[in-house]
Design an enzyme around this catalytic site. Sequence first.
Site, PDB file in Angstrom:
ATOM      1  N   GLU A 119     -85.353 -33.205  20.354  1.00 49.98           N
ATOM      2  CA  GLU A 119     -84.507 -32.205  20.997  1.00 49.98           C
ATOM      3  C   GLU A 119     -85.190 -30.837  20.890  1.00 49.98           C
ATOM      4  O   GLU A 119     -85.664 -30.501  19.808  1.00 49.98           O
ATOM      5  CB  GLU A 119     -83.128 -32.136  20.326  1.00 49.98           C
ATOM      6  CG  GLU A 119     -82.199 -31.210  21.084  1.00 49.98           C
ATOM      7  CD  GLU A 119     -80.777 -31.159  20.494  1.00 49.98           C
ATOM      8  OE1 GLU A 119     -80.511 -31.814  19.482  1.00 49.98           O
ATOM      9  OE2 GLU A 119     -79.965 -30.441  21.065  1.00 49.98           O
ATOM     10  N   GLY A 259     -82.460 -27.613  10.432  1.00 52.89           N
ATOM     11  CA  GLY A 259     -81.700 -28.279   9.373  1.00 52.89           C
ATOM     12  C   GLY A 259     -81.785 -29.798   9.428  1.00 52.89           C
ATOM     13  O   GLY A 259     -82.153 -30.449   8.468  1.00 52.89           O
ATOM     14  N   ALA A 260     -81.460 -30.352  10.587  1.00 54.03           N
ATOM     15  CA  ALA A 260     -81.415 -31.803  10.705  1.00 54.03           C
ATOM     16  C   ALA A 260     -81.263 -32.178  12.171  1.00 54.03           C
ATOM     17  O   ALA A 260     -81.035 -31.306  13.012  1.00 54.03           O
ATOM     18  CB  ALA A 260     -80.238 -32.357   9.916  1.00 54.03           C
ATOM     19  N   MET A 261     -81.378 -33.471  12.456  1.00 57.92           N
ATOM     20  CA  MET A 261     -81.291 -33.915  13.848  1.00 57.92           C
ATOM     21  C   MET A 261     -80.512 -35.223  13.943  1.00 57.92           C
ATOM     22  O   MET A 261     -80.775 -36.174  13.215  1.00 57.92           O
ATOM     23  CB  MET A 261     -82.720 -34.076  14.408  1.00 57.92           C
ATOM     24  CG  MET A 261     -82.778 -34.564  15.828  1.00 57.92           C
ATOM     25  SD  MET A 261     -82.007 -33.386  16.988  1.00 57.92           S
ATOM     26  CE  MET A 261     -81.394 -34.515  18.211  1.00 57.92           C
ATOM     27  N   ASN A 263     -80.395 -37.882  15.789  1.00 54.81           N
ATOM     28  CA  ASN A 263     -80.884 -39.039  16.532  1.00 54.81           C
ATOM     29  C   ASN A 263     -79.969 -40.247  16.314  1.00 54.81           C
ATOM     30  O   ASN A 263     -79.543 -40.512  15.189  1.00 54.81           O
ATOM     31  CB  ASN A 263     -82.281 -39.406  16.042  1.00 54.81           C
ATOM     32  CG  ASN A 263     -83.162 -38.197  15.873  1.00 54.81           C
ATOM     33  OD1 ASN A 263     -83.416 -37.491  16.836  1.00 54.81           O
ATOM     34  ND2 ASN A 263     -83.582 -37.928  14.650  1.00 54.81           N
ATOM     35  N   HIS A 295     -71.992 -32.671   9.953  1.00 48.71           N
ATOM     36  CA  HIS A 295     -72.293 -32.187  11.308  1.00 48.71           C
ATOM     37  C   HIS A 295     -73.081 -33.239  12.092  1.00 48.71           C
ATOM     38  O   HIS A 295     -72.714 -33.581  13.222  1.00 48.71           O
ATOM     39  CB  HIS A 295     -73.077 -30.876  11.207  1.00 48.71           C
ATOM     40  CG  HIS A 295     -73.468 -30.284  12.524  1.00 48.71           C
ATOM     41  ND1 HIS A 295     -72.731 -29.309  13.146  1.00 48.71           N
ATOM     42  CD2 HIS A 295     -74.509 -30.541  13.352  1.00 48.71           C
ATOM     43  CE1 HIS A 295     -73.298 -28.988  14.296  1.00 48.71           C
ATOM     44  NE2 HIS A 295     -74.395 -29.716  14.446  1.00 48.71           N
ATOM     45  N   GLU A 296     -74.149 -33.740  11.488  1.00 47.34           N
ATOM     46  CA  GLU A 296     -74.983 -34.709  12.224  1.00 47.34           C
ATOM     47  C   GLU A 296     -74.205 -36.002  12.463  1.00 47.34           C
ATOM     48  O   GLU A 296     -74.314 -36.613  13.522  1.00 47.34           O
ATOM     49  CB  GLU A 296     -76.284 -35.002  11.467  1.00 47.34           C
ATOM     50  CG  GLU A 296     -77.121 -33.777  11.112  1.00 47.34           C
ATOM     51  CD  GLU A 296     -77.367 -32.799  12.254  1.00 47.34           C
ATOM     52  OE1 GLU A 296     -77.421 -33.242  13.418  1.00 47.34           O
ATOM     53  OE2 GLU A 296     -77.488 -31.585  11.983  1.00 47.34           O
ATOM     54  N   HIS A 299     -71.850 -35.634  15.361  1.00 48.66           N
ATOM     55  CA  HIS A 299     -72.534 -35.663  16.654  1.00 48.66           C
ATOM     56  C   HIS A 299     -72.540 -37.062  17.273  1.00 48.66           C
ATOM     57  O   HIS A 299     -72.724 -37.200  18.477  1.00 48.66           O
ATOM     58  CB  HIS A 299     -73.989 -35.226  16.492  1.00 48.66           C
ATOM     59  CG  HIS A 299     -74.237 -33.766  16.751  1.00 48.66           C
ATOM     60  ND1 HIS A 299     -73.694 -33.093  17.814  1.00 48.66           N
ATOM     61  CD2 HIS A 299     -75.012 -32.858  16.095  1.00 48.66           C
ATOM     62  CE1 HIS A 299     -74.120 -31.827  17.793  1.00 48.66           C
ATOM     63  NE2 HIS A 299     -74.912 -31.657  16.762  1.00 48.66           N
ATOM     64  N   GLU A 318     -72.640 -28.608  20.606  1.00 47.66           N
ATOM     65  CA  GLU A 318     -72.850 -27.861  19.359  1.00 47.66           C
ATOM     66  C   GLU A 318     -71.613 -27.072  18.934  1.00 47.66           C
ATOM     67  O   GLU A 318     -71.232 -27.106  17.769  1.00 47.66           O
ATOM     68  CB  GLU A 318     -74.079 -26.955  19.467  1.00 47.66           C
ATOM     69  CG  GLU A 318     -75.406 -27.716  19.613  1.00 47.66           C
ATOM     70  CD  GLU A 318     -75.672 -28.726  18.503  1.00 47.66           C
ATOM     71  OE1 GLU A 318     -74.983 -28.693  17.466  1.00 47.66           O
ATOM     72  OE2 GLU A 318     -76.572 -29.574  18.688  1.00 47.66           O
TER      73      GLU A 318
HETATM   74  N1  B3K Z   1     -79.225 -30.802  17.514  1.00 47.16           N
HETATM   75  C1  B3K Z   1     -80.120 -30.349  16.485  1.00 47.16           C
HETATM   76  C2  B3K Z   1     -80.836 -29.086  16.810  1.00 47.16           C
HETATM   77  C3  B3K Z   1     -82.059 -29.261  17.606  1.00 47.16           C
HETATM   78  C4  B3K Z   1     -82.827 -27.969  17.682  1.00 47.16           C
HETATM   79  C5  B3K Z   1     -83.971 -28.051  18.613  1.00 47.16           C
HETATM   80  N2  B3K Z   1     -84.774 -26.860  18.581  1.00 47.16           N
HETATM   81  C6  B3K Z   1     -79.413 -30.198  15.195  1.00 47.16           C
HETATM   82  C7  B3K Z   1     -77.954 -29.965  15.266  1.00 47.16           C
HETATM   83  O1  B3K Z   1     -77.461 -29.013  15.818  1.00 47.16           O
HETATM   84  O2  B3K Z   1     -77.249 -30.805  14.781  1.00 47.16           O
HETATM   85 ZN    ZN Z   2     -75.553 -29.842  16.070  1.00 47.37          ZN
END
Ligand code: B3K
Ligand code: ZN
Length: 866
Positions: A119, A259-261, A263, A295-296, A299, A318
Amino acid sequence: MSVTVKRRADYLPPAFTVSSVSLEFFLHPEKTRVCSSLTVSRNGNHNKPLELDGEQLTLLSVAVDGNAVEPDHCDHSSLHLSDLPDAFTLQIETEINPSENHALEGLYLSNGVYCTQCEAEGFRRITYFLDRPDVLAEYRVTVHGEKQAFPTLLSNGNPVEKGENDDGTHWVTWHDPHPKPSYLFALVAGDFDLLTDTFTTMSGKDVALELYVDKGKKGRGEFALDSLKRAMKWDEQTFGLEYDLDIYMIVAVDFFNMGAMENKGLNIFNSKFVLADNDSATDDDFFNVESVIAHEYFHNWTGNRVTCRDWFQLSLKEGLTVFRDQQFSADMTSPLSNRIKQVRVMREHQFAEDASAMSHPIRPDEVMEMNNFYTVTVYDKGAEVIRMLHTLLGQQTFRRGIDEYFRRHDGQAVTCDDFVAAMQAVTDRDLSQFSRWYSQSGTPEITVNRQYDDATGAHTITLSQRTPATADQKDKQPLLLPVAIELIDDEGNSLADDEGLIEKGMLILDAEAVTLTVTGAKGQLTPVLLGNFSAPARVHNDLCVSEQLKVVRHAKDSFNRWDAMQSLYDFCISEIEAGRTLDDSVWRGLRTVIASEANNMELLGECLVIPTVETLCQSRNEVDVQALIAARKAFCQQFAEQLEEALLSVFDANHTDSYRYVQSDINTRRCRNVILAHLARLPDHAAKARQQYNASDNMTDTLGALKAAQYTDQSNFLLMMGDFEETWHNDPLVLDKWFALHATQARSDILAQLSMLREHPQFSANNPNRVRAVIGSFAFFNNECFHARDGSGYKYVTDYLMVLDDSNPQVAARIVTPLTQWQRYADPYRSLMKAQLSRLLTKKNLSKDLFEKVSKSLAYDNASSD
Ligand code: B3K
Ligand code: ZN
């Protein structure tokens, strides 16, 4: 430099869709081979070519339905194919170099771990693809890697097959049944320690939980795993949302840009937001781990199951997910301190962004580099907008709206308008004016005017709203603002307005102005606005010191009480700036507050925090920042001297036993550490910092002691810092705290100190956490030295960014932020900052990331003068 601007209004659906993706990776540090096989169909009736995105890829071959073809065009940013059938299989082979990828986007190798970050537009650094969030496909991924060095090979979804190759490598195939956009793709290969657990969902399905951490760090992963289970349970209970795969994996890596992603099924985390134990983590660290883990996880529904149609819609996922994690954290810890934390972010950072050249609505209209739009506006103001909807609709109706949103859009890529439409379907309240929050940028200002009619005894209070012009948008419309309001008279009574415009403590301000009439007040009538920060706005209220103290004493809303203290401090500091002496009534009032709140560690701890320089800048124009810093310092010194006894009695009366991360202890530690920092300014109490440092069994008190020690004499402070470094020199995550504290010291040789830190054996210019701890902390938090009157601080940071931009533009573009906020300051600061930005703009091969922020900042002629 020519950079293309993308516009929200130009959205077109993709010319082709991809229903399934099969990827095969042959991992190699410098020459990783990626074979992709895509099932593609033409979308609609047209003859357009297929245009795939790519970046820094070496193309090896292309085949359509098994036949090799020559692309019409192929370069470092795209691959075009024409004369294609309506449906076909496309096979592409590319080669990439993960070792040289210091931008940490796409597939990179660092610290012996391969991992990905896709992302927003990183997938195109792995293979040519329709790298946009509205192309959803099912993925099957096979990863081949050396067995010894990379025993763990992971990708999204469920593992389906594995085996060994003749050359000593092994492979694993993963399948993700949920169609997803490319930005949610992930791959990890490495040698980790593994923590496992299971979670049984509300419908009785067992989910395997796996947490991968650096070897030897298992003990620091338990809290994160427990947090994950709490988040899973909470989402079921609060939103009825259940996890949808058999396995949920989290990998902690040391080199990560943010911070984190999230996926799908395979979250990748900055280890800073996973690893925490009683010795090494502060209360804030524990809090952050729990909230980022949540948070992750959240998502998975708000982001993955329903995703964004295009990147302009980023706040769709977000803003909503931040709101969800905020609600979760409030339930797990405490609503008040959470809310105060969120409001500090809004005031210190988001309002500042609104006032800068980068101002944008929560749904931006124009973007050069998408990575620049993961902002406090999209995230935090986005969450405030969702919160206002929640306030207007109430929890039950809000929940019905969320249900409706998933009923309509599960499995789709949608827009913010789709979200509002789903909410509109469950309420009679017309949300059309509310929708302006998505398109209008800037911080709305509410001004209060009061009048009293002696003859009738009626008070009239007029609230008017106005949003000043911003860099991106001149004309502003009235917004719908839910204003929580309380009217208090001199006896502390809470009064209703005569017409009943205030309903259940809430006034809807949707016109430019509204007037309230109140009769029957005893003495002065004090309006208390934005309880619990009910709207992301600024308030101009003309309350005097005694009225602020009245609010602290009588307001029902704790947030308002804290806020009144902040206004009071702001007023005191401006008196000092103006060369006036503070009236003794201020100190008497503050002593009373401390005495009456002595048992409320949470509120008192927050109330004793003096606003930061960033916050103080918000209520001032063209700031002489050194004068402001000096005034703030003088106030802090008087504060300690005048309130010594009161502070000391709270400090001495409250203690915690051995470390536990529980709210009552968190509050006590916080309050004591805030007090310690005040008292340390007085020679009589300087030794307390050292005593606390020696006695501490936890990182919160250790760090609290170090922070307080900076106000004592230098040698004492340096001795403690030396001891800390010796204890933690092998632990980079803990050492980051030391790096940061060192970089925020106000000392004349600070630049030499920064250069020394960069020579430290644990510093690595390729590791974003280290760079943020040293250079980021200096630029963001060392006000006194960053804003040195000779411009040396600005130059130092700019020199650094010139180099960093070549390897990691994303991190460089974050750290440049304080320089781009020159418009806040008076000369010489603003000219010196602009001079450095101009220098930056001349850099060869300047990234899009920096170009966008720097060029906009330089082009900005102060919109606040409208
Ligand atoms: N969705 C990712 C952020 C990605 C940032 C890319 N530059 C983390 C988050 O908001 O959970
Ligand atoms: Zn997020």
